[in-house]
Design an enzyme around this catalytic site. Structure first.
Site, PDB file in Angstrom:
ATOM      1  N   HIS A 125       0.853  -1.240  -0.089  1.00 12.55           N
ATOM      2  CA  HIS A 125      -0.042  -0.003   0.141  1.00 12.55           C
ATOM      3  C   HIS A 125       0.927   1.288  -0.113  1.00 12.55           C
ATOM      4  O   HIS A 125       1.846   1.190   0.442  1.00 12.55           O
ATOM      5  CB  HIS A 125      -1.141   0.046   1.103  1.00 12.55           C
ATOM      6  CG  HIS A 125      -0.233  -0.167   2.316  1.00 12.55           C
ATOM      7  ND1 HIS A 125      -0.102  -1.549   2.835  1.00 12.55           N
ATOM      8  CD2 HIS A 125       0.094   0.586   3.426  1.00 12.55           C
ATOM      9  CE1 HIS A 125       0.663  -1.447   3.950  1.00 12.55           C
ATOM     10  NE2 HIS A 125       0.696  -0.191   4.561  1.00 12.55           N
ATOM     11  N   HIS A 136       0.734   5.227   1.260  1.00 14.10           N
ATOM     12  CA  HIS A 136      -0.013   6.191   1.957  1.00 14.10           C
ATOM     13  C   HIS A 136      -0.016   7.540   1.360  1.00 14.10           C
ATOM     14  O   HIS A 136       1.299   7.872   0.978  1.00 14.10           O
ATOM     15  CB  HIS A 136       0.576   6.318   3.313  1.00 14.10           C
ATOM     16  CG  HIS A 136       0.822   4.928   4.286  1.00 14.10           C
ATOM     17  ND1 HIS A 136      -0.052   4.785   5.539  1.00 14.10           N
ATOM     18  CD2 HIS A 136       1.706   3.969   4.159  1.00 14.10           C
ATOM     19  CE1 HIS A 136       0.295   3.884   6.055  1.00 14.10           C
ATOM     20  NE2 HIS A 136       1.143   3.164   5.205  1.00 14.10           N
TER      21      HIS A 136
HETATM   22  P1  AMP Z   1       1.827  -0.072   7.364  1.00 11.12           P
HETATM   23  O1  AMP Z   1       1.707  -1.430   7.183  1.00 11.12           O
HETATM   24  O2  AMP Z   1       2.708   0.306   8.701  1.00 11.12           O
HETATM   25  O3  AMP Z   1       2.294   0.749   6.215  1.00 11.12           O
HETATM   26  O4  AMP Z   1       0.313   0.708   7.702  1.00 11.12           O
HETATM   27  C1  AMP Z   1      -0.753  -0.299   7.713  1.00 11.12           C
HETATM   28  C2  AMP Z   1      -1.924   0.831   7.731  1.00 11.12           C
HETATM   29  O5  AMP Z   1      -3.033   0.305   7.498  1.00 11.12           O
HETATM   30  C3  AMP Z   1      -1.915   1.658   9.069  1.00 11.12           C
HETATM   31  O6  AMP Z   1      -1.996   3.139   9.054  1.00 11.12           O
HETATM   32  C4  AMP Z   1      -3.400   1.381   9.514  1.00 11.12           C
HETATM   33  O7  AMP Z   1      -3.716   2.358  10.316  1.00 11.12           O
HETATM   34  C5  AMP Z   1      -4.043   1.113   8.243  1.00 11.12           C
HETATM   35  N1  AMP Z   1      -5.209  -0.047   8.705  1.00 11.12           N
HETATM   36  C6  AMP Z   1      -5.090  -1.000   9.106  1.00 11.12           C
HETATM   37  N2  AMP Z   1      -6.371  -1.804   9.141  1.00 11.12           N
HETATM   38  C7  AMP Z   1      -7.225  -0.906   8.451  1.00 11.12           C
HETATM   39  C8  AMP Z   1      -8.640  -0.929   7.918  1.00 11.12           C
HETATM   40  N3  AMP Z   1      -9.110  -1.755   8.191  1.00 11.12           N
HETATM   41  N4  AMP Z   1      -8.988  -0.039   7.081  1.00 11.12           N
HETATM   42  C9  AMP Z   1      -8.311   1.147   6.747  1.00 11.12           C
HETATM   43  N5  AMP Z   1      -6.836   1.160   7.212  1.00 11.12           N
HETATM   44  C10 AMP Z   1      -6.281   0.151   7.986  1.00 11.12           C
END
Ligand code: AMP
Ligand code: ZN
Length: 140
Positions: free
Chosen positions: A98, A100
């Protein structure tokens, strides 16, 4: 597969969607680092940059480019951070690739990272560059 973002793609887990096409989905982060924080993912599961196909990665980046323009128009941020983490060592929490988009405002107090700037050893820098460059020569 027990992947939370695959479940968002399939609709098994709800999300607040902002963009969708045949390869990509974008939705709001539920733990926003800042107002307007959103995520862009490929619909096909790939954990990291070294697993995703070039076509899916380009589709994610193209959607990111469009979404950044939409965020700029909608929220008028002073800046934006694009973040994309790969692997536990890089602090990736959800193992489905993903990007951000984190909108930024001057003085918002958010710190993304405070890495210290330390001059590198130029011989080491050149050595690692050669190693990477030779792998590029091997790729299609
Ligand atoms: P990272 O893997 O560290 O880049 O971050 C994962 C991101 O996914 C974090 O910012 C979480 O807040 C976000 N996240 C986790 N579960 C969900 C969800 N069900 N819906 C939206 N965002 C999510
Ligand atoms: Zn997945």
């Amino acid at each position: 597969m027990d992947c939370i973002f695959c479940k968002i793609v399939s609709g098994e887990i709800p999300s607040v969607k902002v963009y969708e096409d045949d390869r990509v989905l974008a939705f709001m982060d539920i733990n926003p680092l800042n107002h307007g924080h959103l995520l862009i993912i490929p619909k096909a599961h790939a954990a990291t940059i070294d697993e995703i196909t070039e076509a899916d990665f380009l589709a994610v980046m193209s959607a990111t480019h469009k979404l950044a323009a939409a965020v700029k128009k909608a929220l008028s941020p002073d800046g934006m951070n694009l973040l994309q983490l790969n692997g536990k060592a890089a602090n990736q929490l959800v193992p489905h690739l993903h990007v951000h988009i984190v909108p930024r405002w001057s003085g918002d107090g958010l710190t993304v990272s405070q890495w210290e700037i330390v001059a590198g050893d130029m011989e080491k820098i050149k050595g690692v560059a050669e190693k990477i460059q030779s792998e590029m020569g091997n790729s299609k």
